[in-house]
Motif scaffolding. Sequence first.
Motif, PDB file in Angstrom:
ATOM      1  N   ASN A 179       0.825  -1.208   0.000  1.00 53.60           N
ATOM      2  CA  ASN A 179       0.000   0.000   0.000  1.00 53.60           C
ATOM      3  C   ASN A 179       0.859   1.258   0.000  1.00 53.60           C
ATOM      4  O   ASN A 179       0.398   2.346   0.352  1.00 53.60           O
ATOM      5  CB  ASN A 179      -0.970   0.049   1.185  1.00 53.60           C
TER       6      ASN A 179
ATOM      7  N   THR B 194     -12.762   8.981  -1.934  1.00 55.50           N
ATOM      8  CA  THR B 194     -12.985   8.954  -0.485  1.00 55.50           C
ATOM      9  C   THR B 194     -11.685   8.664   0.263  1.00 55.50           C
ATOM     10  O   THR B 194     -11.627   8.850   1.476  1.00 55.50           O
ATOM     11  CB  THR B 194     -14.036   7.905  -0.122  1.00 55.50           C
ATOM     12  N   ARG B 195     -10.683   8.191  -0.440  1.00 51.09           N
ATOM     13  CA  ARG B 195      -9.405   7.946   0.213  1.00 51.09           C
ATOM     14  C   ARG B 195      -8.679   9.256   0.476  1.00 51.09           C
ATOM     15  O   ARG B 195      -8.836  10.236  -0.233  1.00 51.09           O
ATOM     16  CB  ARG B 195      -8.521   7.055  -0.662  1.00 51.09           C
TER      17      ARG B 195
ATOM     18  N   PRO C  32      -2.180   5.819  -0.022  1.00 47.40           N
ATOM     19  CA  PRO C  32      -3.627   6.060   0.063  1.00 47.40           C
ATOM     20  C   PRO C  32      -4.185   5.399   1.327  1.00 47.40           C
ATOM     21  O   PRO C  32      -3.855   4.256   1.650  1.00 47.40           O
ATOM     22  CB  PRO C  32      -4.182   5.371  -1.200  1.00 47.40           C
TER      23      PRO C  32
ATOM     24  N   THR D  82      -7.773   5.192   4.174  1.00 48.17           N
ATOM     25  CA  THR D  82      -9.088   5.622   4.604  1.00 48.17           C
ATOM     26  C   THR D  82      -8.921   6.556   5.799  1.00 48.17           C
ATOM     27  O   THR D  82      -7.837   6.644   6.396  1.00 48.17           O
ATOM     28  CB  THR D  82      -9.963   4.434   5.016  1.00 48.17           C
TER      29      THR D  82
END
Length: 245
Positions: free
Chosen positions: A152, A190-191, A208, A210
């Motif tokens: 990620n 939304t990230r 990225p 949340t």
Amino acid sequence: MLTALIEGIRSRPIPGAVGHCPFCNSEMIPRCGEIRVHHWAHKSKVDCDPWWEPETDWHRNWKNEFPLGWQERVFEDHDTGERHIADVYTLAGLTLEVQHSHLDPKERRAREAFYKNMLWVVDGSRLKGNRSKILGWRGALTEIFHGGQRTNLFLTSEANELFPSDWLESSVPICFDYMGPNAETSSAPTRLFLLYPGSVRGRRLVEPLTRDELLRAIYSERVHISAVRSVLKNVLRLRFSNRRC
């Protein structure tokens, strides 16, 4: 502001109460309507922290993600006497500054030098140009794989095409939130996008996340400047995959 002093005790806004600013000690009145986030306002125009700016509900909601005791903490440099009030200061020593309006690079550098171990949360929805830039993020990022596993963590040579140019020289990590007060919710990602400072072989490191993932990173001290530097060093040692996300 979200907090004021009532008889010397930090307090949320209470209808009918009278508080005092924790920074300048001037009188404050509660704003407890049904539409906007409840907050305190200075009763009259006064000289408070020169870094203070009018706050949006987006700004206040970010501060409200953290305990009352962490919000709006006053700092003083005992050598120079310079004083400022930070949006959030964690028990582990991380300062969080939430920024909606344009910030002059000179002031940005001054804040980073003053707080040192800090993280910016920046409203990416403020300018339409910034909002449209990020829509192509998937094609501009290359994910780093380690031992065949996803990390990620992504590298990009197109940071200028993705993020606001006036933030690219920051010496601390910046998290861009595109769901700010000017968000076009039908298209905005939304990230959040955590942009690491510095570069790795001429490319920028991006993560990225949340909103909940960012909050966990803050609570676990993963975005402290020392931890961020460690991540950059570890990434530099890896052999990069050319696989895109």
